[in-house]
Write an enzyme that holds these catalytic residues in place. Sequence first.
Site, PDB file in Angstrom:
ATOM      1  N   GLU A  91     -14.255  -2.264  -1.518  1.00 45.58           N
ATOM      2  CA  GLU A  91     -15.123  -1.217  -0.549  1.00 45.58           C
ATOM      3  C   GLU A  91     -14.784  -0.078  -1.726  1.00 45.58           C
ATOM      4  OE1 GLU A  91     -14.348  -3.223   3.820  1.00 45.58           O
ATOM      5  OE2 GLU A  91     -12.464  -2.152   2.043  1.00 45.58           O
ATOM      6  N   CYS A 104     -13.021   7.545  -2.874  1.00 48.42           N
ATOM      7  CA  CYS A 104     -11.539   7.635  -2.871  1.00 48.42           C
ATOM      8  C   CYS A 104     -11.771   5.964  -3.149  1.00 48.42           C
ATOM      9  CB  CYS A 104     -11.382   7.118  -2.283  1.00 48.42           C
ATOM     10  SG  CYS A 104      -9.241   5.916  -1.758  1.00 48.42           S
ATOM     11  N   CYS A 111      -5.697  -6.845  -5.847  1.00 46.67           N
ATOM     12  CA  CYS A 111      -4.998  -6.374  -6.048  1.00 46.67           C
ATOM     13  C   CYS A 111      -4.073  -7.434  -6.744  1.00 46.67           C
ATOM     14  CB  CYS A 111      -4.547  -4.866  -5.744  1.00 46.67           C
ATOM     15  SG  CYS A 111      -2.804  -4.264  -6.193  1.00 46.67           S
ATOM     16  N   CYS A 115       1.886  -5.900  -2.148  1.00 47.46           N
ATOM     17  CA  CYS A 115       2.775  -4.028  -1.271  1.00 47.46           C
ATOM     18  C   CYS A 115       2.572  -5.360   0.294  1.00 47.46           C
ATOM     19  CB  CYS A 115       2.218  -3.309  -1.473  1.00 47.46           C
ATOM     20  SG  CYS A 115       2.306  -2.656  -3.299  1.00 47.46           S
ATOM     21  N   CYS A 118      -0.815  -3.104   2.870  1.00 46.46           N
ATOM     22  CA  CYS A 118      -1.588  -3.464   2.174  1.00 46.46           C
ATOM     23  C   CYS A 118      -2.575  -3.976   2.330  1.00 46.46           C
ATOM     24  CB  CYS A 118      -1.025  -2.542   0.358  1.00 46.46           C
ATOM     25  SG  CYS A 118      -2.790  -2.208   0.123  1.00 46.46           S
ATOM     26  N   GLY A 158      -6.608  -2.375  -5.929  1.00 45.15           N
ATOM     27  CA  GLY A 158      -6.362  -2.574  -6.954  1.00 45.15           C
ATOM     28  C   GLY A 158      -5.600  -1.716  -7.851  1.00 45.15           C
ATOM     29  N   GLU A 159      -4.913  -1.410  -8.787  1.00 46.92           N
ATOM     30  CA  GLU A 159      -3.792  -0.910  -9.338  1.00 46.92           C
ATOM     31  C   GLU A 159      -4.518  -0.676 -10.757  1.00 46.92           C
ATOM     32  OE1 GLU A 159      -1.332   0.956 -11.358  1.00 46.92           O
ATOM     33  OE2 GLU A 159      -0.526   0.290  -9.735  1.00 46.92           O
ATOM     34  N   SER A 190      -4.093   7.057  -9.284  1.00 44.84           N
ATOM     35  CA  SER A 190      -2.514   6.441  -8.443  1.00 44.84           C
ATOM     36  C   SER A 190      -2.951   4.928  -8.786  1.00 44.84           C
ATOM     37  CB  SER A 190      -3.276   6.761  -6.778  1.00 44.84           C
ATOM     38  OG  SER A 190      -1.807   6.022  -6.287  1.00 44.84           O
ATOM     39  N   SER A 213       2.751   5.841  -6.176  1.00 53.89           N
ATOM     40  CA  SER A 213       2.776   4.972  -4.772  1.00 53.89           C
ATOM     41  C   SER A 213       3.976   4.942  -4.833  1.00 53.89           C
ATOM     42  CB  SER A 213       1.918   3.973  -4.774  1.00 53.89           C
ATOM     43  OG  SER A 213       0.380   4.679  -4.532  1.00 53.89           O
ATOM     44  N   LEU A 214       5.127   5.797  -4.619  1.00 53.32           N
ATOM     45  CA  LEU A 214       6.387   5.514  -4.225  1.00 53.32           C
ATOM     46  C   LEU A 214       7.337   4.265  -3.133  1.00 53.32           C
ATOM     47  CD1 LEU A 214       9.518   5.744  -6.045  1.00 53.32           C
ATOM     48  CD2 LEU A 214       9.417   7.758  -4.856  1.00 53.32           C
ATOM     49  N   HIS A 215       7.296   4.968  -2.401  1.00 56.30           N
ATOM     50  CA  HIS A 215       7.054   3.876  -0.480  1.00 56.30           C
ATOM     51  C   HIS A 215       8.626   3.784  -0.690  1.00 56.30           C
ATOM     52  CE1 HIS A 215       3.035   4.116  -0.044  1.00 56.30           C
ATOM     53  NE2 HIS A 215       2.921   3.376  -1.471  1.00 56.30           N
ATOM     54  N   ASN A 289      -0.828   2.806   8.055  1.00 57.86           N
ATOM     55  CA  ASN A 289      -2.187   2.537   8.692  1.00 57.86           C
ATOM     56  C   ASN A 289      -1.909   0.703   8.832  1.00 57.86           C
ATOM     57  OD1 ASN A 289      -3.582   5.037   8.097  1.00 57.86           O
ATOM     58  ND2 ASN A 289      -3.387   4.757   6.232  1.00 57.86           N
ATOM     59  N   CYS A 334      -5.463   4.779   4.297  1.00 52.12           N
ATOM     60  CA  CYS A 334      -4.532   4.386   3.008  1.00 52.12           C
ATOM     61  C   CYS A 334      -4.220   2.905   3.397  1.00 52.12           C
ATOM     62  CB  CYS A 334      -3.645   5.190   2.976  1.00 52.12           C
ATOM     63  SG  CYS A 334      -3.966   6.656   2.209  1.00 52.12           S
TER      64      CYS A 334
END
Length: 347
Positions: A91, A104, A111, A115, A118, A158-159, A190, A213-215, A289, A334
């Site tokens: 996507e 994006c 991935c 997470c 996600c 993905g990373e 990112s 992406s810390l979170h 989200n 996101c």
Amino acid sequence: MRRTLANYDAQQLTELLGQLGEPNYRIDQVLEWIWKKRIASYDEMTNVPQHLREALTHQLPLKRPTIVKRQLSRDGTRKYLVGLSDGERVEVVGLPSKDRLTVCASTQVGCAMGCTFCATGHGGFVRDLTAAEIVDSIMLVEDDFGMRVSNVVMMGQGEPFANYEATLEALRILNAAWGLGIGARHMTVSTSGLVAGIERFADEPQQYTLAVSLHSARQVTRDRLMPGLKNQKLALLKEALIDYYEKTGRRPSLEYALIAGQSDTVEEIEALGKFASAIGAHINLIPLNTIDENDEIRSTPSARAQEIAALLRARYGVEATLRKRRGADIDAACGQLRQRSESVSGS
């Protein structure tokens, strides 16, 4: 597996043309036809001799990704399910804003980071995208909108730094005069925080932008939310980001999902403020989200989110922006991207 344009980068294509005995000026001609003029067949290359067109058709077939399904959000965001030549799907999202179009883009099918908040991570890792597939997916969005892409963020599935070579090659194609001609400063990568990738990225000559992406800035919380990053310790991440800033002169930004009761507590925000101020980073606060794969997590209430942003600015002297949610009604925000066709309805 037979080679196609999808698994060739610009350097490999240059080498192939050299092996075919073509002069150097043919290289830019072919690259421009492929990326700038977006041909569907080598026969369209009118200033290229027929023998070369036939050789490329035989040795390097053009197999462009296609739009399988498209979904339109109330806010103008469009999400695309893109079909790849091997049957896999990924996507990508188009975000229009006045005279600008941001894409994006995804760098992997699935991935491996896992997470908890996600949808992509819950689907697991399938394979890396090639540079050509990344660029082609962006061009599909540009063509569908009928307007030039002004910004690209590698923040989809993905990373990116787990697929470093293809991601950087895609950025170079997007930046090149024979490509899409997008300025390096208008492209952001990112990462979830792969230290080795950040260190390599700091040495790239182009002025790409870095986001992390810390979170959570507390190790125990981050390990729980982002289990695939347990071997990427926060102390080493902070050191890498400080070195990045010193080498490039460009401030990284921190992406931070506000999760009620998990990443928005007093302790978490204190740790975030100290982490960000130590590296001079800008913080993008992201309303969580919802995803079907984990319906137990909830977004921080809006009032608390505003309070957090103000606190980070006042107490820790860091820039903090509360990101506007876009495309959530079509699962395009996101953390909501998947590669399943049933996650997208046609429009």
